[in-house]
Scaffold this motif. Structure first.
Motif, PDB file in Angstrom:
ATOM      1  N   PRO A  26      -8.013 -12.748   4.050  1.00 42.51           N
ATOM      2  CA  PRO A  26      -8.243 -12.890   5.486  1.00 42.51           C
ATOM      3  C   PRO A  26      -7.551 -11.785   6.265  1.00 42.51           C
ATOM      4  O   PRO A  26      -6.512 -11.270   5.844  1.00 42.51           O
ATOM      5  N   GLU A  27      -8.141 -11.425   7.388  1.00 49.98           N
ATOM      6  CA  GLU A  27      -7.560 -10.385   8.243  1.00 49.98           C
ATOM      7  C   GLU A  27      -6.650 -11.040   9.267  1.00 49.98           C
ATOM      8  O   GLU A  27      -7.112 -11.720  10.182  1.00 49.98           O
ATOM      9  N   VAL A  28      -5.349 -10.848   9.087  1.00 51.94           N
ATOM     10  CA  VAL A  28      -4.320 -11.480   9.917  1.00 51.94           C
ATOM     11  C   VAL A  28      -3.196 -10.459  10.120  1.00 51.94           C
ATOM     12  O   VAL A  28      -2.845  -9.741   9.194  1.00 51.94           O
ATOM     13  N   PRO A  29      -2.604 -10.405  11.303  1.00 56.58           N
ATOM     14  CA  PRO A  29      -1.480  -9.477  11.493  1.00 56.58           C
ATOM     15  C   PRO A  29      -0.206  -9.985  10.837  1.00 56.58           C
ATOM     16  O   PRO A  29       0.103 -11.176  10.853  1.00 56.58           O
ATOM     17  N   VAL A  48       1.010  -4.923  11.610  1.00 53.85           N
ATOM     18  CA  VAL A  48      -0.062  -4.296  10.831  1.00 53.85           C
ATOM     19  C   VAL A  48      -0.945  -5.396  10.259  1.00 53.85           C
ATOM     20  O   VAL A  48      -0.450  -6.425   9.795  1.00 53.85           O
ATOM     21  N   ASP A  49      -2.256  -5.192  10.338  1.00 56.60           N
ATOM     22  CA  ASP A  49      -3.153  -6.239   9.841  1.00 56.60           C
ATOM     23  C   ASP A  49      -3.356  -6.102   8.338  1.00 56.60           C
ATOM     24  O   ASP A  49      -3.184  -5.035   7.762  1.00 56.60           O
ATOM     25  N   THR A  50      -3.730  -7.203   7.734  1.00 54.38           N
ATOM     26  CA  THR A  50      -3.866  -7.243   6.283  1.00 54.38           C
ATOM     27  C   THR A  50      -4.999  -6.351   5.786  1.00 54.38           C
ATOM     28  O   THR A  50      -4.923  -5.848   4.667  1.00 54.38           O
ATOM     29  N   LEU A  51      -6.014  -6.116   6.600  1.00 56.22           N
ATOM     30  CA  LEU A  51      -7.087  -5.213   6.194  1.00 56.22           C
ATOM     31  C   LEU A  51      -6.543  -3.798   6.014  1.00 56.22           C
ATOM     32  O   LEU A  51      -6.864  -3.112   5.041  1.00 56.22           O
ATOM     33  N   THR A  52      -5.678  -3.372   6.927  1.00 51.82           N
ATOM     34  CA  THR A  52      -5.056  -2.049   6.809  1.00 51.82           C
ATOM     35  C   THR A  52      -4.151  -1.982   5.582  1.00 51.82           C
ATOM     36  O   THR A  52      -4.139  -0.998   4.850  1.00 51.82           O
ATOM     37  N   LEU A  53      -3.396  -3.053   5.350  1.00 52.34           N
ATOM     38  CA  LEU A  53      -2.459  -3.081   4.225  1.00 52.34           C
ATOM     39  C   LEU A  53      -3.151  -3.173   2.872  1.00 52.34           C
ATOM     40  O   LEU A  53      -2.750  -2.509   1.918  1.00 52.34           O
ATOM     41  N   GLY A  76       8.670   1.713  -0.689  1.00 52.98           N
ATOM     42  CA  GLY A  76       7.309   1.477  -1.159  1.00 52.98           C
ATOM     43  C   GLY A  76       7.023   0.032  -1.480  1.00 52.98           C
ATOM     44  O   GLY A  76       5.874  -0.383  -1.457  1.00 52.98           O
ATOM     45  N   LEU A  77       8.042  -0.760  -1.799  1.00 52.90           N
ATOM     46  CA  LEU A  77       7.832  -2.191  -2.001  1.00 52.90           C
ATOM     47  C   LEU A  77       7.847  -2.813  -0.602  1.00 52.90           C
ATOM     48  O   LEU A  77       8.871  -2.822   0.068  1.00 52.90           O
ATOM     49  N   LEU A  78       6.695  -3.287  -0.171  1.00 54.99           N
ATOM     50  CA  LEU A  78       6.545  -3.790   1.191  1.00 54.99           C
ATOM     51  C   LEU A  78       7.202  -5.155   1.360  1.00 54.99           C
ATOM     52  O   LEU A  78       6.945  -6.075   0.582  1.00 54.99           O
ATOM     53  N   MET A  79       8.019  -5.277   2.376  1.00 55.13           N
ATOM     54  CA  MET A  79       8.651  -6.548   2.729  1.00 55.13           C
ATOM     55  C   MET A  79       7.958  -7.035   4.004  1.00 55.13           C
ATOM     56  O   MET A  79       8.211  -6.515   5.097  1.00 55.13           O
ATOM     57  N   LEU A  80       7.059  -7.991   3.853  1.00 53.52           N
ATOM     58  CA  LEU A  80       6.176  -8.410   4.940  1.00 53.52           C
ATOM     59  C   LEU A  80       6.574  -9.767   5.501  1.00 53.52           C
ATOM     60  O   LEU A  80       6.777 -10.723   4.754  1.00 53.52           O
ATOM     61  N   ALA A  81       6.627  -9.823   6.819  1.00 50.88           N
ATOM     62  CA  ALA A  81       6.975 -11.049   7.528  1.00 50.88           C
ATOM     63  C   ALA A  81       5.710 -11.714   8.065  1.00 50.88           C
ATOM     64  O   ALA A  81       4.929 -11.098   8.789  1.00 50.88           O
ATOM     65  N   ASP A  82       5.550 -12.961   7.702  1.00 50.71           N
ATOM     66  CA  ASP A  82       4.473 -13.815   8.217  1.00 50.71           C
ATOM     67  C   ASP A  82       5.152 -14.874   9.080  1.00 50.71           C
ATOM     68  O   ASP A  82       5.123 -16.059   8.777  1.00 50.71           O
ATOM     69  N   GLY A  83       5.811 -14.407  10.138  1.00 45.59           N
ATOM     70  CA  GLY A  83       6.716 -15.234  10.928  1.00 45.59           C
ATOM     71  C   GLY A  83       6.182 -16.573  11.372  1.00 45.59           C
ATOM     72  O   GLY A  83       6.894 -17.569  11.342  1.00 45.59           O
ATOM     73  N   GLU A 138       0.730 -17.564   9.850  1.00 49.21           N
ATOM     74  CA  GLU A 138      -0.721 -17.460  10.074  1.00 49.21           C
ATOM     75  C   GLU A 138      -1.476 -16.996   8.829  1.00 49.21           C
ATOM     76  O   GLU A 138      -2.526 -17.548   8.491  1.00 49.21           O
ATOM     77  N   PHE A 139      -0.954 -15.989   8.151  1.00 50.35           N
ATOM     78  CA  PHE A 139      -1.610 -15.493   6.946  1.00 50.35           C
ATOM     79  C   PHE A 139      -1.525 -16.541   5.837  1.00 50.35           C
ATOM     80  O   PHE A 139      -2.504 -16.797   5.139  1.00 50.35           O
TER      81      PHE A 139
END
Length: 159
Positions: free
Chosen positions: A10-13, A24-29, A93-100, A103-104
């Protein structure tokens, strides 16, 4: 409904910190290329800090040698994810992503009610492998387990 193999992510920021907080949205990532995305119920929690993230740090180069990016996701804010990454010596390079707001995680159908532990809604412990934004493998842990989302297991599956 839980995401399945063959589904598009899904496309979610999401948020991360590089030169400041970045949305950054998941489509970009994840829309182009190969990625292993693993999720933890919480940064700085015991299994996540002692085994889950350290396994991906240890094997980061093995994933990269296969042309696979690695991303860690948690329902935490980007400042917590940055601090946790620094404390765990996460390589560039290891992405640390926050889904605060989760939503994702909700869009994936992989949320966990951790209210009994004072943590609210979190992500289940899982790992997925996607190519060009399409899920090719999905491994969700049973409650209290840590096996199928580990770096070792994912490397075996991608051999």
């Amino acid at each position: 409904m839980t995401i399945q193999v063959g589904d598009k992510l899904p496309e979610v920021p999401l948020q991360r910190i590089r030169e400041g907080v970045e949305t950054v949205d998941t489509l970009t990532l994840f829309g182009d290329g190969k990625v292993v995305l693993f999720a933890v119920p919480g940064a700085f929690t015991p299994t996540c800090s002692e085994r889950h993230l350290p396994g991906y740090v240890e094997h980061f180069d093995a994933f990269r040698s296969k042309g696979i990016d690695v991303a860690c996701l948690s329902v935490n804010d980007p400042f917590v994810m940055q601090a946790w990454g620094q404390s765990q010596n996460v390589p560039d390079g290891l992405l640390m992503l926050a889904d605060g707001n989760g939503e994702f995680t909700r869009a994936l159908g992989l949320e966990l009610d951790a209210s009994a532990y004072g943590m609210g809604t979190r992500a289940k412990r899982f790992a997925l492998y996607a190519e060009d934004g399409v899920v090719r493998q999905l491994h969700v842990e049973a409650p209290g387990e840590f096996r199928v989302s580990s770096a070792d297991f994912m490397l075996e599956q991608l051999a």
